[in-house]
Motif scaffolding. Structure first.
Motif, PDB file in Angstrom:
ATOM      1  N   UNK A 127     -12.557 -19.164 -16.748  1.00 59.03           N
ATOM      2  CA  UNK A 127     -13.540 -20.254 -16.784  1.00 59.03           C
ATOM      3  C   UNK A 127     -14.796 -19.895 -16.005  1.00 59.03           C
ATOM      4  N   UNK A 128     -14.643 -19.117 -14.930  1.00 60.36           N
ATOM      5  CA  UNK A 128     -15.818 -18.726 -14.128  1.00 60.36           C
ATOM      6  C   UNK A 128     -16.771 -17.837 -14.923  1.00 60.36           C
ATOM      7  N   UNK A 129     -16.257 -17.237 -16.017  1.00 59.59           N
ATOM      8  CA  UNK A 129     -17.093 -16.388 -16.873  1.00 59.59           C
ATOM      9  C   UNK A 129     -17.407 -17.060 -18.207  1.00 59.59           C
ATOM     10  N   UNK A 130     -17.149 -18.377 -18.286  1.00 57.38           N
ATOM     11  CA  UNK A 130     -17.499 -19.127 -19.489  1.00 57.38           C
ATOM     12  C   UNK A 130     -16.481 -19.028 -20.609  1.00 57.38           C
ATOM     13  N   UNK A 131     -15.271 -18.537 -20.326  1.00 57.56           N
ATOM     14  CA  UNK A 131     -14.231 -18.445 -21.349  1.00 57.56           C
ATOM     15  C   UNK A 131     -13.175 -19.509 -21.108  1.00 57.56           C
ATOM     16  N   UNK A 132     -12.709 -20.126 -22.172  1.00 55.04           N
ATOM     17  CA  UNK A 132     -11.626 -21.095 -22.081  1.00 55.04           C
ATOM     18  C   UNK A 132     -10.379 -20.486 -22.701  1.00 55.04           C
ATOM     19  N   UNK A 133      -9.318 -20.408 -21.940  1.00 54.25           N
ATOM     20  CA  UNK A 133      -8.049 -19.894 -22.458  1.00 54.25           C
ATOM     21  C   UNK A 133      -6.986 -20.963 -22.270  1.00 54.25           C
ATOM     22  N   UNK A 134      -6.137 -21.124 -23.267  1.00 51.51           N
ATOM     23  CA  UNK A 134      -5.057 -22.090 -23.157  1.00 51.51           C
ATOM     24  C   UNK A 134      -3.978 -21.548 -22.223  1.00 51.51           C
ATOM     25  N   UNK A 135      -3.111 -22.427 -21.769  1.00 52.97           N
ATOM     26  CA  UNK A 135      -2.060 -22.056 -20.830  1.00 52.97           C
ATOM     27  C   UNK A 135      -1.149 -20.987 -21.450  1.00 52.97           C
ATOM     28  N   UNK A 136      -1.109 -19.804 -20.824  1.00 54.11           N
ATOM     29  CA  UNK A 136      -0.273 -18.708 -21.313  1.00 54.11           C
ATOM     30  C   UNK A 136      -0.959 -17.772 -22.285  1.00 54.11           C
ATOM     31  N   UNK A 137      -2.145 -18.124 -22.757  1.00 59.28           N
ATOM     32  CA  UNK A 137      -2.860 -17.268 -23.709  1.00 59.28           C
ATOM     33  C   UNK A 137      -3.290 -15.963 -23.034  1.00 59.28           C
ATOM     34  N   UNK A 138      -3.094 -14.849 -23.729  1.00 58.02           N
ATOM     35  CA  UNK A 138      -3.519 -13.521 -23.262  1.00 58.02           C
ATOM     36  C   UNK A 138      -2.784 -13.091 -21.991  1.00 58.02           C
ATOM     37  N   UNK A 139      -1.529 -13.519 -21.836  1.00 57.91           N
ATOM     38  CA  UNK A 139      -0.748 -13.200 -20.654  1.00 57.91           C
ATOM     39  C   UNK A 139       0.638 -12.728 -21.076  1.00 57.91           C
ATOM     40  N   UNK A 140       1.121 -11.679 -20.429  1.00 58.47           N
ATOM     41  CA  UNK A 140       2.487 -11.224 -20.638  1.00 58.47           C
ATOM     42  C   UNK A 140       3.352 -11.646 -19.459  1.00 58.47           C
ATOM     43  N   UNK A 141       4.642 -11.709 -19.679  1.00 59.45           N
ATOM     44  CA  UNK A 141       5.577 -12.107 -18.632  1.00 59.45           C
ATOM     45  C   UNK A 141       6.716 -11.091 -18.600  1.00 59.45           C
TER      46      UNK A 141
END
Length: 202
Positions: A127-141
């Motif tokens: 968000x600090x760079x103007x991007x909105x990502x949904x919870x868990x988007x673009x993340x591996x676990x």
């Protein structure tokens, strides 16, 4: 102090790598590295007339044979550069940075409360760079699975396959923190705790 120094050098490497991928000529003047080094140029480049001036990138070397920049080849096929991944992330600072840089992190954390906190840090960085990502988007676990018949087999399997990784590698980089339970204090695993029990708990 060592951790802060490691992060400074890592982020500097990252900046250099991205510049090398996205610019025809690379120059860099940072706290640790200079490209070229010295930054004013490297004099007396031997193949100036025979190779670099006729075939190199314009501006790489001047007519006097001084290296002024570095040409990095080949450039990436994917523009501006390939998709970036962070091998393991277990701290809010790392996940926030990954969000800022649009890097896909792999979270190495056990309890879901910790995972959720790290995902929110990632979203904050994006968000600090103007991007909105949904919870868990673009993340591996990162999760480990063992298919066993009984506890003894689990212990044997963990000792054979996990012990060298967790204690020989992860512990050395502080990643045992990823096995900490919410509100837990003191060392993890506990001194008398089997690694298998810790991994099952987390």
């Amino acid at each position: 102090m060592a951790d802060l120094n490691n992060r400074t050098i890592f982020e500097e490497h990252y900046k250099i790598m991205k510049k090398a991928w996205t610019q025809e000529l690379l120059t860099y003047d940072g706290p640790t590295y200079k490209i070229p080094n010295p930054i004013e140029g490297i004099p007396n480049w031997p193949p100036t007339k025979t190779t670099t001036l006729p075939y190199g990138t314009p501006g790489e070397v001047d007519e006097d044979g001084t290296v002024r920049a570095i040409s990095v080849v080949p450039s990436p096929y994917t523009k501006p550069h390939p998709k970036l991944f962070q091998a393991f992330g277990a701290s809010e600072r790392t996940l926030k940075w990954c969000g800022e840089e649009d890097i896909c992190p792999t979270i190495l954390w056990g309890p879901m409360e910790g995972v959720e906190r790290l995902i929110h840090s990632y979203q904050e960085g994006a968000a600090s760079q103007g991007r909105t990502v949904t919870f868990g988007e673009n993340i591996g676990l990162c999760r480990t699975f063992h298919i066993v018949e009984n506890k003894e087999e689990l212990y044997n399997s963990v000792e054979k396959y996990e012990e060298p990784v967790w204690n020989g590698w992860y512990r050395e980089f502080g990643f045992m923190e990823g096995t900490r339970l919410p509100g837990e204090e003191g060392p993890v695993p506990k001194p008398d705790e089997h690694l298998a029990d810790r991994l099952v708990k987390r």
